[in-house]
Design an enzyme around this catalytic site. Structure first.
Site, PDB file in Angstrom:
ATOM      1  N   GLN A 151       0.800  -1.218   0.000  1.00  0.00           N
ATOM      2  CA  GLN A 151       0.000   0.000   0.000  1.00  0.00           C
ATOM      3  C   GLN A 151       0.837   1.274   0.000  1.00  0.00           C
ATOM      4  O   GLN A 151       0.334   2.338  -0.371  1.00  0.00           O
ATOM      5  CB  GLN A 151      -0.938   0.007   1.209  1.00  0.00           C
ATOM      6  CG  GLN A 151      -2.024  -1.061   1.131  1.00  0.00           C
ATOM      7  CD  GLN A 151      -2.970  -0.984   2.309  1.00  0.00           C
ATOM      8  OE1 GLN A 151      -2.685  -1.511   3.376  1.00  0.00           O
ATOM      9  NE2 GLN A 151      -4.086  -0.307   2.126  1.00  0.00           N
ATOM     10  N   ARG A 173       3.721   0.116  12.977  1.00  0.00           N
ATOM     11  CA  ARG A 173       3.499  -1.227  12.441  1.00  0.00           C
ATOM     12  C   ARG A 173       3.580  -1.174  10.921  1.00  0.00           C
ATOM     13  O   ARG A 173       2.891  -0.370  10.284  1.00  0.00           O
ATOM     14  CB  ARG A 173       2.124  -1.743  12.887  1.00  0.00           C
ATOM     15  CG  ARG A 173       1.810  -3.137  12.348  1.00  0.00           C
ATOM     16  CD  ARG A 173       0.440  -3.636  12.777  1.00  0.00           C
ATOM     17  NE  ARG A 173       0.142  -4.864  12.057  1.00  0.00           N
ATOM     18  CZ  ARG A 173      -1.017  -5.135  11.483  1.00  0.00           C
ATOM     19  NH1 ARG A 173      -2.020  -4.280  11.547  1.00  0.00           N
ATOM     20  NH2 ARG A 173      -1.196  -6.278  10.838  1.00  0.00           N
ATOM     21  N   HIS A 220       1.374  -9.452   4.610  1.00  0.00           N
ATOM     22  CA  HIS A 220       0.205  -8.590   4.463  1.00  0.00           C
ATOM     23  C   HIS A 220      -0.262  -8.663   3.014  1.00  0.00           C
ATOM     24  O   HIS A 220      -0.267  -7.670   2.286  1.00  0.00           O
ATOM     25  CB  HIS A 220       0.520  -7.154   4.869  1.00  0.00           C
ATOM     26  CG  HIS A 220      -0.697  -6.357   5.239  1.00  0.00           C
ATOM     27  ND1 HIS A 220      -0.797  -5.634   6.406  1.00  0.00           N
ATOM     28  CD2 HIS A 220      -1.874  -6.182   4.608  1.00  0.00           C
ATOM     29  CE1 HIS A 220      -1.972  -5.029   6.467  1.00  0.00           C
ATOM     30  NE2 HIS A 220      -2.649  -5.354   5.370  1.00  0.00           N
ATOM     31  N   ASN A 244      -1.626 -10.968   8.531  1.00  0.00           N
ATOM     32  CA  ASN A 244      -2.635  -9.937   8.742  1.00  0.00           C
ATOM     33  C   ASN A 244      -3.931 -10.338   8.055  1.00  0.00           C
ATOM     34  O   ASN A 244      -3.967 -10.548   6.840  1.00  0.00           O
ATOM     35  CB  ASN A 244      -2.169  -8.601   8.163  1.00  0.00           C
ATOM     36  CG  ASN A 244      -3.205  -7.503   8.378  1.00  0.00           C
ATOM     37  OD1 ASN A 244      -3.304  -6.923   9.459  1.00  0.00           O
ATOM     38  ND2 ASN A 244      -4.006  -7.211   7.359  1.00  0.00           N
ATOM     39  N   GLU A 245      -4.978 -10.476   8.849  1.00  0.00           N
ATOM     40  CA  GLU A 245      -6.327 -10.732   8.345  1.00  0.00           C
ATOM     41  C   GLU A 245      -6.396 -11.899   7.360  1.00  0.00           C
ATOM     42  O   GLU A 245      -6.715 -11.739   6.180  1.00  0.00           O
ATOM     43  CB  GLU A 245      -6.904  -9.479   7.689  1.00  0.00           C
ATOM     44  CG  GLU A 245      -7.146  -8.355   8.658  1.00  0.00           C
ATOM     45  CD  GLU A 245      -7.927  -7.210   8.049  1.00  0.00           C
ATOM     46  OE1 GLU A 245      -8.390  -7.342   6.895  1.00  0.00           O
ATOM     47  OE2 GLU A 245      -8.083  -6.183   8.716  1.00  0.00           O
ATOM     48  N   ASN A 299      -8.031  -6.651  14.474  1.00  0.00           N
ATOM     49  CA  ASN A 299      -8.378  -5.538  13.592  1.00  0.00           C
ATOM     50  C   ASN A 299      -9.879  -5.331  13.638  1.00  0.00           C
ATOM     51  O   ASN A 299     -10.649  -6.293  13.488  1.00  0.00           O
ATOM     52  CB  ASN A 299      -7.959  -5.831  12.146  1.00  0.00           C
ATOM     53  CG  ASN A 299      -6.462  -5.826  11.956  1.00  0.00           C
ATOM     54  OD1 ASN A 299      -5.699  -5.582  12.898  1.00  0.00           O
ATOM     55  ND2 ASN A 299      -6.029  -6.093  10.742  1.00  0.00           N
ATOM     56  N   TYR A 335     -13.096  -2.333  12.597  1.00  0.00           N
ATOM     57  CA  TYR A 335     -13.473  -1.061  11.987  1.00  0.00           C
ATOM     58  C   TYR A 335     -14.903  -0.634  12.310  1.00  0.00           C
ATOM     59  O   TYR A 335     -15.129   0.511  12.676  1.00  0.00           O
ATOM     60  CB  TYR A 335     -13.296  -1.140  10.470  1.00  0.00           C
ATOM     61  CG  TYR A 335     -11.852  -1.130  10.044  1.00  0.00           C
ATOM     62  CD1 TYR A 335     -11.229   0.048   9.676  1.00  0.00           C
ATOM     63  CD2 TYR A 335     -11.098  -2.304  10.030  1.00  0.00           C
ATOM     64  CE1 TYR A 335      -9.891   0.079   9.302  1.00  0.00           C
ATOM     65  CE2 TYR A 335      -9.765  -2.287   9.657  1.00  0.00           C
ATOM     66  CZ  TYR A 335      -9.169  -1.095   9.295  1.00  0.00           C
ATOM     67  OH  TYR A 335      -7.842  -1.080   8.937  1.00  0.00           O
ATOM     68  N   GLU A 382      -5.472  -2.655  14.220  1.00  0.00           N
ATOM     69  CA  GLU A 382      -5.984  -1.777  13.160  1.00  0.00           C
ATOM     70  C   GLU A 382      -7.331  -1.230  13.556  1.00  0.00           C
ATOM     71  O   GLU A 382      -8.138  -1.905  14.191  1.00  0.00           O
ATOM     72  CB  GLU A 382      -6.162  -2.516  11.828  1.00  0.00           C
ATOM     73  CG  GLU A 382      -4.941  -2.664  10.983  1.00  0.00           C
ATOM     74  CD  GLU A 382      -5.269  -3.243   9.617  1.00  0.00           C
ATOM     75  OE1 GLU A 382      -6.356  -2.925   9.075  1.00  0.00           O
ATOM     76  OE2 GLU A 382      -4.450  -3.992   9.079  1.00  0.00           O
ATOM     77  N   TRP A 398      -5.259   3.127  11.725  1.00  0.00           N
ATOM     78  CA  TRP A 398      -4.980   2.814  10.331  1.00  0.00           C
ATOM     79  C   TRP A 398      -5.492   3.952   9.466  1.00  0.00           C
ATOM     80  O   TRP A 398      -6.670   4.194   9.416  1.00  0.00           O
ATOM     81  CB  TRP A 398      -5.670   1.504   9.928  1.00  0.00           C
ATOM     82  CG  TRP A 398      -5.160   1.017   8.609  1.00  0.00           C
ATOM     83  CD1 TRP A 398      -5.653   1.326   7.369  1.00  0.00           C
ATOM     84  CD2 TRP A 398      -4.040   0.163   8.403  1.00  0.00           C
ATOM     85  NE1 TRP A 398      -4.906   0.722   6.398  1.00  0.00           N
ATOM     86  CE2 TRP A 398      -3.901   0.006   7.010  1.00  0.00           C
ATOM     87  CE3 TRP A 398      -3.125  -0.466   9.237  1.00  0.00           C
ATOM     88  CZ2 TRP A 398      -2.898  -0.777   6.443  1.00  0.00           C
ATOM     89  CZ3 TRP A 398      -2.137  -1.241   8.677  1.00  0.00           C
ATOM     90  CH2 TRP A 398      -2.031  -1.392   7.289  1.00  0.00           C
ATOM     91  N   GLU A 411      -5.493   1.819  -1.550  1.00  0.00           N
ATOM     92  CA  GLU A 411      -6.530   1.125  -0.789  1.00  0.00           C
ATOM     93  C   GLU A 411      -7.038  -0.098  -1.562  1.00  0.00           C
ATOM     94  O   GLU A 411      -8.210  -0.218  -1.909  1.00  0.00           O
ATOM     95  CB  GLU A 411      -7.666   2.094  -0.448  1.00  0.00           C
ATOM     96  CG  GLU A 411      -8.719   1.564   0.509  1.00  0.00           C
ATOM     97  CD  GLU A 411      -8.125   0.814   1.688  1.00  0.00           C
ATOM     98  OE1 GLU A 411      -8.601  -0.299   1.964  1.00  0.00           O
ATOM     99  OE2 GLU A 411      -7.186   1.332   2.323  1.00  0.00           O
ATOM    100  N   TRP A 412      -6.096  -1.003  -1.851  1.00  0.00           N
ATOM    101  CA  TRP A 412      -6.390  -2.263  -2.495  1.00  0.00           C
ATOM    102  C   TRP A 412      -7.252  -2.074  -3.740  1.00  0.00           C
ATOM    103  O   TRP A 412      -6.935  -1.227  -4.565  1.00  0.00           O
ATOM    104  CB  TRP A 412      -6.988  -3.244  -1.482  1.00  0.00           C
ATOM    105  CG  TRP A 412      -6.100  -3.405  -0.274  1.00  0.00           C
ATOM    106  CD1 TRP A 412      -6.341  -2.960   0.993  1.00  0.00           C
ATOM    107  CD2 TRP A 412      -4.786  -4.002  -0.216  1.00  0.00           C
ATOM    108  NE1 TRP A 412      -5.281  -3.239   1.830  1.00  0.00           N
ATOM    109  CE2 TRP A 412      -4.312  -3.875   1.126  1.00  0.00           C
ATOM    110  CE3 TRP A 412      -3.968  -4.622  -1.152  1.00  0.00           C
ATOM    111  CZ2 TRP A 412      -3.064  -4.348   1.521  1.00  0.00           C
ATOM    112  CZ3 TRP A 412      -2.717  -5.100  -0.746  1.00  0.00           C
ATOM    113  CH2 TRP A 412      -2.290  -4.965   0.569  1.00  0.00           C
ATOM    114  N   PHE A 447      -7.905   6.541   4.060  1.00  0.00           N
ATOM    115  CA  PHE A 447      -7.953   6.142   5.461  1.00  0.00           C
ATOM    116  C   PHE A 447      -6.873   6.820   6.304  1.00  0.00           C
ATOM    117  O   PHE A 447      -6.832   6.633   7.513  1.00  0.00           O
ATOM    118  CB  PHE A 447      -7.785   4.623   5.589  1.00  0.00           C
ATOM    119  CG  PHE A 447      -9.060   3.849   5.432  1.00  0.00           C
ATOM    120  CD1 PHE A 447      -9.804   3.469   6.541  1.00  0.00           C
ATOM    121  CD2 PHE A 447      -9.514   3.484   4.180  1.00  0.00           C
ATOM    122  CE1 PHE A 447     -10.981   2.747   6.399  1.00  0.00           C
ATOM    123  CE2 PHE A 447     -10.687   2.760   4.027  1.00  0.00           C
ATOM    124  CZ  PHE A 447     -11.425   2.394   5.139  1.00  0.00           C
TER     125      PHE A 447
END
Length: 718
Positions: free
Chosen positions: A124, A203, A249, A304-305, A438, A440, A500, A547, A554-555, A563
């Site tokens: 990212q 991080r 990630h 991650n996730e 994480n 949101y 996150e 985050w 953003e992917w 963000f």
């Protein structure tokens, strides 16, 4: 960061998270009594309905805890209890149904040593996608970046000649991580930014294909990749910033995924059982990272996730998103099985070989957005519990439970879930020194006759919640407090780091971006609920990472969603290595960073380690702060004049004479004048440094001066 799949959204108008603060979720005082009367009326109708049902000799609408509920895959499903597991249909606390907070308390302190940080991910922010011999990743191929000739770029479905095709899952066509925020080249600027905001914990992730371009299972890593990360870690430590490293990630080396010969995390044998074919490659990579960086890195995250890069990557918008791995009810569970075994093996390796000497911690970070039962009926409570267990529990239970998938998932999924050997269960159980979480947003959850894509037999809607820029993001600080309590109850009070959390807001200009009041309230409300979870509920939360450090790629949404707590002017232009259209994408060299209000709010939090009001005035300084006299680190004088309008200025002063390294006020020679560009608390000088034509600096309240990207500090003389 996470992305959620779409569900059907039945309407439910109930209170959101910060209606009294943000216009996007306002509710007048006059409307509240009406809502209460409506709820009371619904309750009376429910009681009347139950009474009539009893008179007719039927059962009421509420089910007993052991009532059969149909959930499962294939053949119409399997019978399972409507409420299973520890909750037994108890409404999740600490807020009973109907008592969700409308306002929040901004008071109280956090425990000594509480970790405040921010995070990013390699793909990212780094850019430099071909620099230093980096190999292609699945995200390069997914976005349509030109991977022709790159290490690993010759897979079965890879681009054969540019312009390369874009995966249908990409929403912002033409965007890639080729340049991103150009942090591969601009990391000294990023560190100056972190120093200016008083950040002490950062991080970030290491790019596997930058270390091993082909994802090699043997041999030495690429020296250029090692050198870059080593220099970056050293620079962080010199700035007194602690590194927190994520090993994976989402950027799988493309060389490891080339179906049908190579399946990456999705690999399976002829019978369809998971085959962890990348395990030797993975262990060689993580072993190398532990060996080379473990003397300085003391906090490791393996994955991650995993939910996101397995479930959403199997046809729901994340890379790789390719056939034959597009069945959301099968392929994610094969990939997830391989990932969990890889996690356990990495932790086992670290503990056996490095932990005693390096004295670090290692774990995993999983994600979940809270699911609040839509009603206080057992059906909805059970559905919400299934949603949590089938998503967060999927990757948490084997590690923090008994070494296997949740019993509720086993009952519902049957043979869809692969089996662990007894040795694998032993390695999985307890394979984390902390619970990385994480989180949101929040949504209401209700029972449904449709199994849905996660087999939870429920649907989510977010009516009444504050809505972020992202389609999937709805905020409620109290949802995080409930989730923290759920983790505490389910997994026997583990040590938790919220790794996150963040809020997306659209912006085009630096001025628009800096005025992110909505994000300020998001962090105020969420951290307020973290503080209450610690002090009132006894949840062992040790840290919170926002985050992210700055706006970034953003992917699949590209650069449309922001963000960051720092605005990035990407210097949009032409990238010949991006797919068409490629004329409005980031370019390297001259990207401006400007702190937002949320950054300044968070700075107050981590400097004081206690809650503060999000309505506090003067969160960030304005350009006029730069006006005045300074001394640099060599004792030389600097004078900055800020011009009317505050967008530009000039700098002049003295510098050491030839052959000298410090100023002595006798032999000094003139410095400047230099022309300055000012934006909020950011200053840019295009002719202040012989090594950079775009030197960026940031005002620092702690130093009362300017932290420059070249490592120098100009301290104001009052």
């Amino acid at each position: 960061m996470a992305r959620e799949a779409e569900f059907s959204n039945p309407t439910l108008e109930l209170p959101g998270s910060w209606e009294d603060t943000l216009d996007s979720a306002s509710e007048s005082e006059e409307e509240r009594p009406m809502a209460r009367w409506l709820i009371l009326g619904l309750c009376l109708l429910t009681v009347l309905g139950i009474a009539v049902a009893i008179l007719l000799g039927t059962k009421g609408s509420r089910q007993s805890p052991d009532a059969a509920f149909r959930a499962g895959s294939g053949g119409g499903g399997v019978l399972m209890s409507s409420c299973s597991g520890p909750s037994r249909c108890e409404y999740p606390m600490p807020y009973p149904w109907g008592t969700w907070p409308v306002t929040y308390k901004y008071e109280g302190s956090f425990p000594d040593g509480f970790v405040w940080g921010v995070g990013t991910a390699a793909y990212q922010v780094e850019g430099g996608y071909k620099d230093g011999g980096r190999g292609a990743s699945v995200w390069d191929t997914f976005t349509g970046a030109n991977t022709v000739g790159m290490p690993g770029g010759n897979c079965s479905y890879c681009c054969k000649a540019p312009p390369c095709s874009i995966n249908p899952g990409v929403q912002d066509k033409g965007s890639t991580g080729n340049v991103a925020t150009d942090s591969y080249h601009m990391f000294p600027t990023d560190i100056a930014l972190m120093k200016a905001m008083g950040l002490k914990h950062y991080r970030f992730s290491i790019s596997w294909p930058r270390m091993f371009p082909h994802g090699e299972a043997t041999g030495d890593p690429d020296k250029r990749g090692v050198e870059w990360y080593s220099n970056f870690i050293d620079a962080l430590l010199k700035a007194k910033i602690t590194p927190y490293v994520t090993l994976y990630h989402w950027d799988l080396p493309q060389a490891l995924l080339s179906p049908p010969e190579k399946g990456g995390w999705w690999a399976r044998d002829a019978e369809g059982k998971p085959v962890n074919e990348v395990l030797p490659n993975w262990l060689h990579y993580v072993d190398t990272c532990f060996r080379l960086f473990g003397d300085r890195v003391k906090f490791w995250v393996t994955f991650n996730e995993a939910w996101t890069f397995t479930k959403l990557a199997s046809g729901a918008g994340k890379a790789p998103g390719i056939q034959p791995y597009m069945n959301p009810m099968l392929d994610p569970y094969i990939a997830g099985h391989n990932v969990l075994r890889a996690h356990a093996a990495a932790v086992d390796l670290y503990r056996r070989k490095y932990q005693a000497q390096q004295k670090g911690q290692i774990g995993i970070t999983n994600n979940f957005d809270w699911r609040e039962p839509k009603t206080n009926t057992e059906a909805d409570i059970a559905a919400a519990e299934r949603a949590i267990v089938f998503n967060l529990g999927w990757y948490s239970e084997p590690i923090f439970g008994d070494g296997d998938y949740p019993a509720e998932m086993r009952a519902a999924f049957k043979d869809t879930l692969p089996s662990f050997t007894e040795e694998e269960k032993r390695m999985l159980k307890g394979s984390a020194d902390f619970f990385g979480l994480n989180h949101y947003g929040t949504g209401w959850f209700s029972a449904s006759k449709d199994p849905g894509w996660d087999n939870s037999y429920g649907t989510v809607n977010e009516s009444g919640f504050v809505h972020g820029q992202s389609k999937w993001l709805y905020g409620a600080g109290w949802g995080l407090r409930k989730l923290l309590n759920w983790v505490k109850r389910r997994y026997n009070s583990p040590t938790i780091y919220v790794t996150e959390g963040g809020w997306s807001m659209a912006a085009i200009t630096p001025e628009q971006g800096a005025n992110d009041t909505g994000r300020v309230y998001y962090y105020a409300n969420y951290t307020s609920e973290v503080q209450r979870a610690i002090q009132e509920d006894g949840v062992d939360v040790r840290g919170y990472f926002a985050w992210s450090l700055m706006d970034n790629y953003e992917w699949e949404m590209g650069y449309k969603e922001r963000f960051g707590i720092t605005f990035v002017d990407y210097n949009f232009g032409l990238d010949p290595n991006a797919p068409l259209p490629n004329t409005a994408v980031p370019t390297p060299g001259n990207q401006l960073r400007r702190r937002k209000k949320s950054s300044c709010f968070l700075e107050m939090l981590w400097r004081n380690n206690k809650m503060t009001s999000p309505a506090a005035p003067n969160l960030c300084v304005e350009p006029l702060i730069f006006e005045g006299k300074y001394r640099d680190t060599s004792g030389c004088k600097r004078v900055i004049d800020v011009y009317i309008g505050h967008a530009t200025g000039s700098v002049s002063g003295t510098k050491p004479a030839a052959g000298k390294t410090v100023c002595d006020n006798v032999t000094d020679v003139p410095y400047g004048p230099g022309i300055l560009q000012l934006s909020g608390s950011t200053v840019i000088c295009k002719n202040c440094s012989p090594s950079s034509s775009f030197l960026q600096g940031f005002w620092s309240d702690s130093s009362l001066g300017i932290e420059w990207a070249d490592g120098s500090l100009w301290t104001k003389v009052f």
